[in-house]
Design an enzyme around this catalytic site. Structure first.
Site, PDB file in Angstrom:
ATOM      1  N   ASP A   1      12.496 -10.372  23.688  1.00  0.00           N
ATOM      2  CA  ASP A   1      11.408  -9.851  22.873  1.00  0.00           C
ATOM      3  C   ASP A   1      10.229 -10.818  22.818  1.00  0.00           C
ATOM      4  O   ASP A   1      10.399 -12.033  22.907  1.00  0.00           O
ATOM      5  CB  ASP A   1      11.899  -9.576  21.453  1.00  0.00           C
ATOM      6  CG  ASP A   1      13.146  -8.704  21.436  1.00  0.00           C
ATOM      7  OD1 ASP A   1      13.154  -7.691  22.162  1.00  0.00           O
ATOM      8  OD2 ASP A   1      14.111  -9.047  20.721  1.00  0.00           O
TER       9      ASP A   1
ATOM     10  N   ASN B   1       0.714  -7.786  11.025  1.00  0.00           N
ATOM     11  CA  ASN B   1      -0.638  -7.546  10.539  1.00  0.00           C
ATOM     12  C   ASN B   1      -1.100  -8.716   9.676  1.00  0.00           C
ATOM     13  O   ASN B   1      -0.574  -9.824   9.804  1.00  0.00           O
ATOM     14  CB  ASN B   1      -0.698  -6.210   9.786  1.00  0.00           C
ATOM     15  CG  ASN B   1       0.405  -6.087   8.730  1.00  0.00           C
ATOM     16  OD1 ASN B   1       0.719  -7.054   8.029  1.00  0.00           O
ATOM     17  ND2 ASN B   1       0.993  -4.904   8.618  1.00  0.00           N
TER      18      ASN B   1
ATOM     19  N   GLY C   1       5.187  -1.312  -2.140  1.00  0.00           N
ATOM     20  CA  GLY C   1       6.523  -1.840  -1.906  1.00  0.00           C
ATOM     21  C   GLY C   1       6.604  -2.608  -0.602  1.00  0.00           C
ATOM     22  O   GLY C   1       5.610  -2.840   0.082  1.00  0.00           O
TER      23      GLY C   1
ATOM     24  N   GLU D   1      -6.138  24.460   9.245  1.00  0.00           N
ATOM     25  CA  GLU D   1      -6.860  25.394   8.379  1.00  0.00           C
ATOM     26  C   GLU D   1      -6.835  24.953   6.925  1.00  0.00           C
ATOM     27  O   GLU D   1      -7.831  25.100   6.197  1.00  0.00           O
ATOM     28  CB  GLU D   1      -6.273  26.799   8.525  1.00  0.00           C
ATOM     29  CG  GLU D   1      -6.333  27.381   9.936  1.00  0.00           C
ATOM     30  CD  GLU D   1      -7.734  27.426  10.530  1.00  0.00           C
ATOM     31  OE1 GLU D   1      -8.729  27.362   9.776  1.00  0.00           O
ATOM     32  OE2 GLU D   1      -7.853  27.487  11.775  1.00  0.00           O
TER      33      GLU D   1
END
Length: 784
Positions: free
Chosen positions: A348, A335, A263, A141
Site C-alpha cells: 500500500d 484530508n 462524529g 424532478e
C-alpha cells in the site's frame, strides 16, 4: 403550507449554476394524489390541454424513489418536508401523458402548479430501481421541485451554468450530460444501472445553500461498508437500499456521494481484494473496484465509486475521518484533519496529507508518502512500539505530525528511504544528526579559531560545500565542549564551557546563523561536578547535559527547555568502583541511558532514564578482561533500535558484540578477527550501506587503506578494502555529507589543508572528492 421566496446568487458557479432563483420557506408538504380532483379546478400548468387529462397516480416504484429522495434531502438539509397523503400539498407527484416524452416539474411558486412533479407515460416507470434511469429521474424532478435548475443551462440569480468540468452526472443529477463534454441533446448514454444513486456533490451543496446543512445526520461514529458483489451500502452494519434490488451482476455498481454530519467516520474496505484508491478530501472520489464503476457511455467510466460531499461553509464536521484498505495494493490519501489510514494487507501507498494522522501499513510492503524533503521533518522512532513520529517543520505544517507503524518505506520529495534506515537515523539522532546546523538533513562541518574565538560552519549541499561562514564568536575564556540540539528545532547547537567561571553557554543555530552564546547555567565545580556528555535523557527531543562527580560517584542531569536549562538534579549515585563509560539508548525507548563499567570486576552496568529520574543500575554482563577484551564503542549492530556494545581484544585482535534485549544483554560472541598484523586498526563506527545497522571502519596507516566490516545481526562480513586515501590525507571523521543515511569518510591533508570526502555506496566508495580547504593560516581548524 410553504411559501416560495427568491434566492440570491453566491458568486460560486458550482452553486449558482444549479439555483433556479426560487426555494420554499416554512414547512413543506408533498403528496401522491389519487384523483385529478385533488388539483384545483383552474389547474392547467400552462399547457394547451389540462395536464390533469389522463391523470394517473404515480407508479408505486416512483413513489418509493421519491420517498428515498426526500429522505436524502432531509439528511442533507434542515428543510422540513412531510408527507400529506393523497390530497393537496406544496409538491404533488403524479403521472400524465401531457408530460411526455419523459417528465418535468415546476420550481417552487406561489401558484397552483408551483413545485409539482409530473411523470410521462412513454417510459415504463414501474421499472424504477436504485441506479437506473427511472429511479434517478425521480431525484432529478424532485430537485426542480425544491429549486434546482438544469446545470448545463444559464439562468437563475447569477445567470450562469455549472462549470463544464462539473457539468455531468458525476457532480449533479440535474445535468443532461452523462460525462463531461457529452451532448445535451442526444440523450443519456449511461449503462442500465450506471446512473447516480444519490444526489451528487454539487446538488448537495446547492440544496444546503438554500435550506441549510444538517449536521445531525450520522453525527455519531459511523462505519461505511459496501458489498463487493451487489454494491449495497451498509451504515454501521445496517443495510441501505441496494442497487437493482441487490441483484448483482450488471446492477453491481456503486455511484453515490456520501454526506456525514459529524462524529468519527470510517470507510471500511477491508472486505475488498481489489487495488483500492481512496481519497478522503471533500469533493474527491474513491475507486473500490473497476467492475463496480458506472459506465457512462462512449468509453467513459465514472471516476469513482464513492464521492465525498463538499464542506458547507468550511465546516469540518462533515469530513470523513478514517479509511481501512483491503488485501490489494491500495492507495490511501487523507484530508486536512487527523485521519487514521490503515492499509490492511497488500503493498500500500499511504499519504496522510494535512492533520496529525495515524498511518498503519499492515502486512505487505507499504510506503508512507510525504510532500516535503526529508529534512523538512523531525523524525523520532520508538523501537519498543516500532512507531515513527514525523513532524513537518515547514510553515503551516502542511503534513502535520504523523504517527506511523508497519510501513517499510518512506517516500519524500527528494527520495525514498527504508524504514530500517530511517529508524537508525532517528534512533541515532544525537550521534548522526547533531552536526546538521541548518536543519537540511545533511551533516555540516564545524570550525573553531582559537585565536579569535570565531565559530564557522560549512553547509553541505550534496557532494559540494558552501564557503565557511563565521556564525558567531565564543566568549573569552570559553571553549567548545559539545554539539547538540538543545532547543529541539532539528538544528545542532553549540555548547561552550568557561574553565574560570564554570559557566555553560549555548549558541543556538538559525539556518547558517547563530545567536550570541547565552549563559544557561553554572556547573558547581567546587562540589566536584564536571561536564561529561550529552544525550536526550527524558525523550523530549532536546539534547540534555550529563555531569558526573568522581568523588561522590553522583550522576546529575540538566534538561534543556528552549534556551533555558532546568537546575541540575542528581539522578543517581554510581556503585563504588564503577565509572561512567558511555551513553546510548540501550532499551530502545527513545531516551538516552548510561553505561557504567567496573575496572576491578569488569562488570558492565546500565542505568535506564525515566524522565528526570534514573532506575537502579543493572548488571548486564561481565567483560572477559582476563582474555584481553576491553570495551571499545557503542552502536546499533543488529538494527533493532537499541544501542549495543562493541569490544576489542588487543592480543587476538578479535572483535565482539553484545546485543541489547531490553535491559538484558546476550553473551558477547566473537564476530571476526582484525588483520592487525597487516597494519589494520579499528577507527570508528558508522552505517556505511544504509541498512540501519552499525558497521565497523578500519584504516591502515601504512597503506592508507580504508576497510569496512558490515554487520548482519550478530555476524560480520569479511572486511573489504573500499579505497585508499590520497597521499598526505589522514582520516578526520565520519559524516553523512550528502544526506543519504550512509556514513561518509572525511579526510584532511595537514600539508595542503584540503578536505576530502568519500561517499559510501553499499560496500563501495566513490572516488574521493575535495570539497574545500581549511584556512589554517587564519587559525581555523576542523572540529570532528
Amino acid at each position: 403550507m410553504a411559501t416560495s421566496v427568491t434566492v440570491s446568487a453566491t458568486n460560486n458557479a458550482d452553486i449558482d449554476g444549479l439555483l433556479s432563483g426560487y426555494k420554499w420557506t416554512g414547512a413543506i408538504t408533498y403528496s401522491f394524489p389519487d384523483s385529478s380532483s385533488d388539483y384545483a379546478s383552474s389547474y392547467g400548468g400552462g399547457h394547451s390541454e389540462p395536464i390533469t387529462s389522463g391523470f394517473a397516480s404515480a407508479p408505486t416504484q416512483m413513489q418509493a424513489a421519491i420517498n428515498y429522495a426526500i429522505g436524502l434531502i432531509l439528511g442533507y438539509t434542515n428543510a422540513s418536508i412531510t408527507y400529506a397523503g393523497t390530497n393537496g400539498a406544496d409538491i404533488m407527484i403524479a403521472q400524465s401523458p401531457a408530460a411526455n416524452p419523459t417528465s418535468y416539474a415546476y420550481y417552487p411558486g406561489n401558484y397552483a402548479a408551483g413545485g409539482d412533479v409530473w411523470f410521462g407515460t412513454q417510459y415504463n416507470y414501474t421499472l424504477a430501481q436504485l441506479g437506473n434511469y427511472y429511479f434517478t429521474t425521480a431525484l432529478h424532478e424532485l430537485g426542480h421541485a425544491l429549486g434546482l435548475k438544469h446545470s448545463q443551462e444559464t439562468g437563475g440569480p447569477a445567470n450562469v451554468a455549472v462549470p463544464s468540468a462539473h457539468d455531468d452526472s458525476e457532480y449533479t443529477v440535474m445535468s443532461y450530460r452523462s460525462y463531461v463534454g457529452a451532448s445535451t441533446t442526444a440523450g443519456y448514454t449511461n449503462e442500465a444501472y450506471g446512473y447516480p444513486q444519490t444526489y451528487m456533490a454539487n446538488d448537495i451543496l446547492a440544496l444546503q445553500t438554500m435550506y441549510g446543512a444538517d449536521y445531525t445526520t450520522q453525527s455519531g461514529n459511523t462505519v461505511y461498508t459496501w458489498s463487493t458483489t451487489t454494491g449495497q451500502e451498509f451504515i454501521n452494519g445496517v443495510a441501505q437500499l441496494a442497487p437493482g434490488g441487490g441483484a448483482g451482476g450488471s446492477a453491481n455498481r456503486i455511484y453515490e456521494t456520501v454526506w456525514d454530519g459529524g462524529g468519527v467516520d470510517t470507510y471500511d474496505l477491508s472486505n475488498y481484494t481489489t487495488n483500492l484508491n481512496i481519497n478522503l478530501n471533500p469533493g474527491a472520489s474513491s475507486v473500490f473496484s473497476t467492475v463496480q464503476l458506472a459506465n457512462l457511455g462512449d468509453g467513459h467510466d465514472a471516476s469513482g465509486n464513492i464521492y465525498n460531499a463538499y464542506l458547507y461553509n468550511g465546516d469540518a464536521r462533515s469530513y470523513i475521518d478514517n479509511a481501512t484498505g483491503g488485501s490489494g495494493n491500495d492507495s490511501l490519501l487523507g484530508n486536512a484533519i487527523a485521519n487514521v489510514l490503515n492499509g490492511g494487507s497488500g503493498d500500500d501507498a499511504i499519504t496522510g496529507g494535512g492533520g496529525n494522522d495515524t498511518i498503519i501499513g499492515g502486512s505487505g510492503t507499504d510506503t508512507a508518502v510525504y510532500s516535503g524533503n526529508e529534512a523538512n521533518y523531525v523524525i523520532v522512532y520508538n523501537s519498543a512500539t516500532q512507531t515513527f513520529t514525523l513532524t513537518d517543520q515547514r510553515s503551516g505544517t502542511p503534513d502535520g505530525s504523523d504517527t506511523v507503524t508497519g510501513v517499510e518505506y518512506f517516500q519524500f520529495a527528494d527520495g525514498t528511504v527504508t524504514s530500517a534506515a530511517l529508524a537508525a537515523f532517528a534512533a541515532g539522532h544525537a550521534a548522526t544528526r547533531e552536526p546538521d546546523f541548518n536543519g537540511d538533513g545533511k551533516t555540516d562541518l564545524l570550525f573553531l579559531n582559537d585565536t579569535t574565538h570565531g565559530v564557522a560552519v560549512w553547509d553541505m549541499n550534496g557532494t559540494q560545500v558552501l564557503d565557511n561562514t563565521q556564525v558567531g564568536t565564543s566568549s573569552t575564556g570559553s571553549h567548545y565542549a559539545a554539539k547538540g540540539d538543545f532547543n529541539g528545532d532539528g538544528k545542532s547547537d553549540l555548547l561552550f564551557l568557561n574553565d574560570s567561571t564554570h559557566e555553560l553557554s549555548a549558541m543556538l543555530m538559525n539556518g547558517s546563523q547563530s545567536t550570541a552564546p547565552a549563559v544557561i547555567g553554572t556547573i558547581n565545580a567546587a562540589g566536584g561536578w564536571q561536564f561529561t556528555d550529552v544525550g536526550d535523557f527524558n525523550g523530549d527531543g532536546k539534547t540534555d547535559l550529563l555531569f558526573v562527580n568522581p568523588t561522590t560517584n553522583g550522576i546529575a542531569e540538566w534538561q534543556l527547555n528552549g534556551t533555558q536549562v532546568v537546575t541540575s538534579p542528581q539522578v543517581g549515585v554510581a556503585p563504588s568502583g564503577f565509572h561512567f563509560a558511555s551513553t546510548g539508548d540501550f532499551n530502545g525507548d527513545g531516551k538516552t541511558d548510561l553505561l557504567l563499567i567496573n575496572d576491578a570486576t569488569h562488570d558492565v552496568q546500565m542505568w535506564q532514564m525515566n524522565g528526570t529520574q534514573v532506575s537502579s543500575a543493572t548488571t548486564i554482563g561481565t567483560i572477559n578482561a582476563a582474555g584481553g577484551w576491553h570495551f571499545a564503542a557503542t552502536g546499533d549492530f543488529n538494527g533493532d533500535g537499541k544501542t549495543d556494545l562493541f569490544f576489542l581484544n588487543d592480543t587476538t585482535h578479535g572483535a565482539a558484540v553484545w546485543l541489547m534485549n531490553g535491559s538484558q544483554i546476550t553473551a558477547s560472541p566473537q564476530i571476526g578477527v582484525i588483520n592487525a598484523a597487516s597494519g589494520w586498526q579499528f577507527t570508528d563506527i558508522g552505517d556505511f550501506n544504509g541498512d540501519g545497522k552499525s558497521d565497523l571502519l578500519f584504516v591502515n596507516s601504512a597503506t592508507r587503506g580504508v576497510a569496512v566490516w558490515q554487520l548482519n545481526g550478530t555476524q560480520v562480513t569479511d572486511n573489504p578494502q573500499v579505497g585508499i586515501a590520497a597521499s598526505g590525507n589522514v582520516y578526520a571523521g565520519l559524516q553523512d555529507i550528502n544526506g543519504d543515511h550512509k556514513s561518509d569518510i572525511l579526510f584532511e591533508n595537514a600539508t595542503t589543508n584540503a578536505l576530502t570526502v568519500w561517499e559510501m555506496n553499499g560496500t563501495q566508495v566513490a572516488v574521493n572528492q575535495q570539497i574545500g580547504t581549511t584556512n589554517s593560516a587564519g587559525g581555523w581548524h576542523l572540529v570532528t
